[in-house]
Design a protein around this motif. Structure first.
Motif, PDB file in Angstrom:
ATOM      1  N   HIS A 245       0.758  -1.127   0.179  1.00 27.20           N
ATOM      2  CA  HIS A 245      -0.150  -0.033   0.045  1.00 27.20           C
ATOM      3  C   HIS A 245       1.006   1.314  -0.021  1.00 27.20           C
ATOM      4  CE1 HIS A 245       0.139   1.216   4.464  1.00 27.20           C
ATOM      5  NE2 HIS A 245       0.503  -0.115   4.473  1.00 27.20           N
ATOM      6  N   PHE A 246       2.254   1.273   0.090  1.00 29.34           N
ATOM      7  CA  PHE A 246       2.998   2.183   0.197  1.00 29.34           C
ATOM      8  C   PHE A 246       3.429   2.653  -0.994  1.00 29.34           C
ATOM      9  CE2 PHE A 246       4.017   0.657   4.826  1.00 29.34           C
ATOM     10  CZ  PHE A 246       3.337   1.604   5.325  1.00 29.34           C
ATOM     11  N   PHE A 247       3.348   1.880  -1.887  1.00 27.87           N
ATOM     12  CA  PHE A 247       3.692   2.203  -3.491  1.00 27.87           C
ATOM     13  C   PHE A 247       2.363   2.848  -3.754  1.00 27.87           C
ATOM     14  CE2 PHE A 247       6.281  -1.967  -2.964  1.00 27.87           C
ATOM     15  CZ  PHE A 247       7.459  -1.501  -3.527  1.00 27.87           C
ATOM     16  N   MET A 248       1.188   2.392  -3.482  1.00 25.98           N
ATOM     17  CA  MET A 248       0.095   2.863  -4.109  1.00 25.98           C
ATOM     18  C   MET A 248       0.095   4.581  -3.583  1.00 25.98           C
ATOM     19  SD  MET A 248      -0.363   0.747  -5.903  1.00 25.98           S
ATOM     20  CE  MET A 248      -1.553   1.755  -6.831  1.00 25.98           C
ATOM     21  N   ASP A 249       0.172   4.676  -2.247  1.00 23.58           N
ATOM     22  CA  ASP A 249       0.567   5.986  -1.677  1.00 23.58           C
ATOM     23  C   ASP A 249       1.376   6.838  -2.438  1.00 23.58           C
ATOM     24  OD1 ASP A 249      -1.246   5.061   0.330  1.00 23.58           O
ATOM     25  OD2 ASP A 249       0.351   4.847   1.787  1.00 23.58           O
ATOM     26  N   ALA A 250       2.504   6.310  -2.861  1.00 27.49           N
ATOM     27  CA  ALA A 250       3.407   7.268  -3.432  1.00 27.49           C
ATOM     28  C   ALA A 250       2.759   7.471  -4.991  1.00 27.49           C
ATOM     29  CB  ALA A 250       4.610   6.316  -3.683  1.00 27.49           C
ATOM     30  N   LYS A 251       2.278   6.473  -5.593  1.00 25.67           N
ATOM     31  CA  LYS A 251       1.556   6.795  -6.961  1.00 25.67           C
ATOM     32  C   LYS A 251       0.495   7.799  -6.737  1.00 25.67           C
ATOM     33  CE  LYS A 251      -0.677   4.413 -10.817  1.00 25.67           C
ATOM     34  NZ  LYS A 251      -1.259   3.104 -11.221  1.00 25.67           N
TER      35      LYS A 251
END
Length: 826
Positions: A245-251
């Motif tokens: 989910h941290f990747f998705m936060d970054a996106k």
């Protein structure tokens, strides 16, 4: 929710009915929050109705205990263990101090099935004398008999053949701080059979960006600071769900997400771009990216000068020029520092030269030297970009865009875990990728790292104390590489000394179920006279052992955290229920055996005392980490930094390498493991790439033409290695082993969805269900992994894999295998 479960003939009602059966037997009788929508109700009415029926744990008569999911899947998720009437009835996510780390997946939710698995080993079992291993002929014995037998065997072999004739195999099936197998074995002087897993990333990282408290990466919460993120050879949406989910936060914050992977994975589906690279060519693509960055002038010259080995001067013998070479220090002394030059005749230590040269060849008091950066340029020039275009099957414009994204759209991050590790040439692939950081300058700052984000809580351990409980410990004489065990048996020696392995203890591991080339593994295990397996269920290794010790489930013992999670917290595992049947914790097993061998006084401590005495050091004390703190609060942050200021690897550009800088040049290359080999190290000083060992499609590989398909595997959401392989609820969703193939491959062989195929090579075979997917490149058979061999209609996946490893970086090459297939009748 109901629509999601109505596919492949599996209705929601069927799923719940079957998957709750085992839980109901244990007392897990409610799941009110998933009640079906009544006919005629609106979604809002259904939601309100369901909410009304959700009981609190107290209302359900439950006790909640803190628990840790620690099967080494990088999660380390914090759990509530719900206990009713002395039975575990379910698990749920438990709040951590920073709730953005709260997570639980299907594995964490299904522990009740593992606790009450019908195949739990209930009591110590000894193979019936005179029967063959694997025949299933067992006799129940008492713990006293088991402890006496182990002590007798270990002592007898040590007296006759030396203590090194007894060995242990230590895995990560119960990844925790309270690990006394190494202290015990060091006390008796036993050897270790090293499983040689996942070594490429350690080897490559230590050479380049260093290995620190969070491996070689920043804390996952820092991803939001990146502008470019490349997920390279990894599938965090499945394999590292704690951090996805941290990747998705970054996106969402504007970062560009790119996935480089031969397979269109769940992670690729979430990215802005998918680069379907040819397997095993990742290092060549990395070199092409470096060449492009330099050609376009996108490299960070200031970073190269100040924070890499670029200005270091290399002598003709491959060693760095040091002050001792100039007569200004004693060779090998602390003051014998590496020397750089301003290019105008001045040679001095880096801190005394503000603008060092990074290009050129010079004469230093009669010594010919060349800047390390020049050597890098010469090596990169050996791999023209058009070679990568052809070999990697990645278009030139894609390579150029990747180079620009990484070097210009910064800060940039390359995230890779272990997918690239699993080739014979895997460490080259990782080494080359990590070297890109030297050119982009994306390291040591927020939003920038190239590598793996994984909290190595082992950094809190006092290494001497953790490996021994007394200064009287004999220590480990030999570390034996698993892929060379047959050769060691045949030679009757190791490192030039007479050696024979007589006894082996398989501890927290399923050797046969997880290692490459099952026939090879079984062949050398058959040469071991006494094989002990500590297991919770009768898996492939236990069924082939001489003595099986029943191990308690995690919730049946007190323990502390996980040592390899993405989760930044160290967590407390309370003992939620008493051990079922006659099972004992690993901790108590070792204490029992130590007592029989006259070593009981050295193991007279509790798990909490072991944690405090043998794990915690000054750094941990400064962060408030102790057994008492964990018992009181449940979780303590185990990584410097905070939610507001996440941990950064190499912060302040202080990298944990031999030089304190990013190293694309290795002054003293050496193998990661010594088993008497003499490998050619002439290419190991700089980025290098060579073809994988066995995959098809490489003209320079003598093994490449033998079979037409790569046998590739992917991680599964429902299993970690072979853990959870026996969970009944998971089998309703994923009932049997499969192999995915591209539609063109299926059409050429006349295979339809749901047919069975036999996959084979000259090592073994397996019969599995075929699935057809456009997300799999032609030439690949993408196989599910983590199955017990009994789940296959015939054969096993591990039987197909090659035990071949590099002599430079010894690591099991799970992906470097080729084979063929044929359609068969079900």
């Amino acid at each position: 929710m109901s629509e999601l479960l109505k596919r492949d003939g599996l209705s929601r009602r069927t799923f719940l009915k079957g998957s709750l059966a085992a839980g109901a037997a244990a007392g897990a009788t409610y799941l009110t929050a998933c009640a079906p929508q009544s006919q005629g109700e609106t979604a809002e009415e259904t939601a309100a109705s369901e909410q009304e029926h959700v009981m609190t744990p107290e209302e359900a008569g439950e006790q909640l205990f803190p628990g840790v999911c620690r099967g080494n899947c990088y999660g380390g998720c914090f759990l509530n263990v719900h206990v009713r009437d002395g039975k575990v009835v379910k698990t749920s996510a438990r709040d951590l101090p920073d709730t953005q780390w709260n997570r639980i997946c299907s594995k964490g939710l299904s522990h009740v099935y593992r606790v009450y698995d019908p195949e739990r080993v209930k009591y110590p079992m000894k193979r019936v004398e005179g029967t063959e291993r694997g025949a299933g002929e067992w006799e129940q014995i008492t713990w006293d008999e088991a402890f006496d037998l182990i002590a007798e065997k270990f002592t007898g072999y040590a007296d006759e053949f030396g203590p090194e004739s007894v060995a242990y195999w230590y895995g990560s099936g119960n990844d925790s701080f309270v690990n006394t197998i190494q202290p015990f074995m060091n006390m008796i002087g036993a050897s270790q059979v090293n499983q040689t897993l996942d070594n490429a990333i350690f080897y490559a990282s230590q050479k380049t960006v260093g290995v620190g408290m969070n491996f070689n990466g920043n804390e996952m919460t820092d991803l939001v600071n990146a502008k470019t993120i490349v997920i390279w050879g990894s599938n965090p949406a499945v394999s590292q769900m704690q951090g996805m989910h941290f990747f998705m936060d970054a996106k969402e914050a504007g970062a560009k997400l790119i996935c480089i992977d031969p397979v269109y994975s769940a992670s690729a589906a979430k990215c802005d771009q998918w680069v379907p690279i040819k397997p095993g060519t990742d290092g060549l693509l990395a070199i092409a990216i470096m060449n492009t960055i330099i050609e376009k002038g996108w490299h960070d010259i200031d970073f190269l000068k100040a924070h890499t080995v670029a200005p270091f001067l290399v002598k003709e013998d491959g060693k760095y020029l040091r002050l001792s070479d100039l007569g200004q220090a004693e060779a090998g002394s602390e003051t014998d520092a590496i020397v750089v030059t301003d290019g105008n005749g001045t040679f001095d230590v880096p801190e005394n030269i503000a603008d060092p040269a990074i290009e050129g060849t010079f004469d230093a008091n009669g010594i010919a030297v060349t800047c390390a950066y020049m050597l890098l340029l010469e090596r990169l020039a050996q791999y023209p970009v058009d070679q990568a275009v052809q070999m990697c099957e990645v278009p030139l414009e894609t390579i150029e865009q990747l180079a620009e994204d990484l070097a210009v759209n910064t800060p940039s991050t390359i995230y890779m875990i272990l997918g690239l590790d699993h080739y014979v040439n895997g460490f080259y692939n990782m080494y080359d990728i990590l070297c890109i950081a030297a050119l982009t300058g994306c390291a040591g700052t927020p939003g920038s790292y190239y590598g793996s984000s994984e909290c190595l809580h082992m950094f809190y351990a006092n290494p001497n104390a953790q490996l021994a409980v007394s200064p009287d410990a004999i220590g480990t004489k030999y570390v034996l590489p698993a892929p060379r065990m047959n050769e060691i048996f045949e030679a009757g020696e190791f490192l030039g000394n007479p050696f024979t392995l007589k006894a082996l203890w398989s501890f927290r591991a399923n050797i046969i179920g997880n290692m490459t080339e099952a026939s090879y593994t079984k062949s050398w295990l058959d040469k071991v006279e006494f094989l002990v397996a500590s297991e919770t269920i009768m898996n492939d290794t236990a069924r082939n052992a001489d003595l099986v010790l029943p191990v308690a489930h995690w919730f049946e013992q007190e323990d502390f955290g996980a040592t390899y999670p993405q989760n930044v917290y160290i967590e407390y595992q309370a003992k939620a229920i008493d051990p079922l049947y006659e099972s004992k914790s690993d901790f108590d097993c070792i204490k029992g055996i130590a007592d029989r061998m006259g070593l009981g006084e050295y193991f007279d401590f509790t798990p909490a005392e072991f944690f405090d005495d043998h794990v915690v050091n000054d750094l941990a004390a400064s962060m408030g980490i102790s057994a008492a703190a964990l018992q009181e609060t449940g979780a303590v942050r185990g990584l410097p930094g905070s939610a507001e200021e996440p941990f950064v690897h190499g912060a302040g550009f202080a990298f944990p390498t031999a030089t304190g800088r990013i190293q694309f040049y290795e002054e003293n290359p050496a193998p990661n493991m010594n088993f008497g080999q003499t490998p050619d190290l002439s290419n190991e000083t700089l980025p290098y790439w060579e073809s994988p060992n066995e995959l098809p499609g490489f003209d320079d590989n003598e093994n490449a033409g033998k079979f037409p398909f790569q046998i590739l595997s992917d991680h599964q959401k429902l299993r970690t290695h072979t853990q959870w392989a026996n969970v009944a609820a998971s089998k309703e969703i994923d009932p049997e082993p499969t192999a995915k193939m591209h539609p063109d491959t299926a059409a050429e062989r006349g295979v339809a969805e749901g047919d069975y195929i036999r996959v084979f090579n000259d090592r073994g075979s397996m019969t599995v269900l075929a699935h057809i997917s456009e997300g799999v490149r032609p030439g690949i058979l993408l196989c599910s992994r983590g199955w017990d061999s009994r789940s296959f209609k015939e054969g096993s996946f591990q039987s197909l894999l090659n035990h071949k490893v590099s002599e430079i970086c010894v690591t099991q090459a799970f992906f470097d295998a080729a084979g063929d297939f044929e359609k068969v009748e079900a």
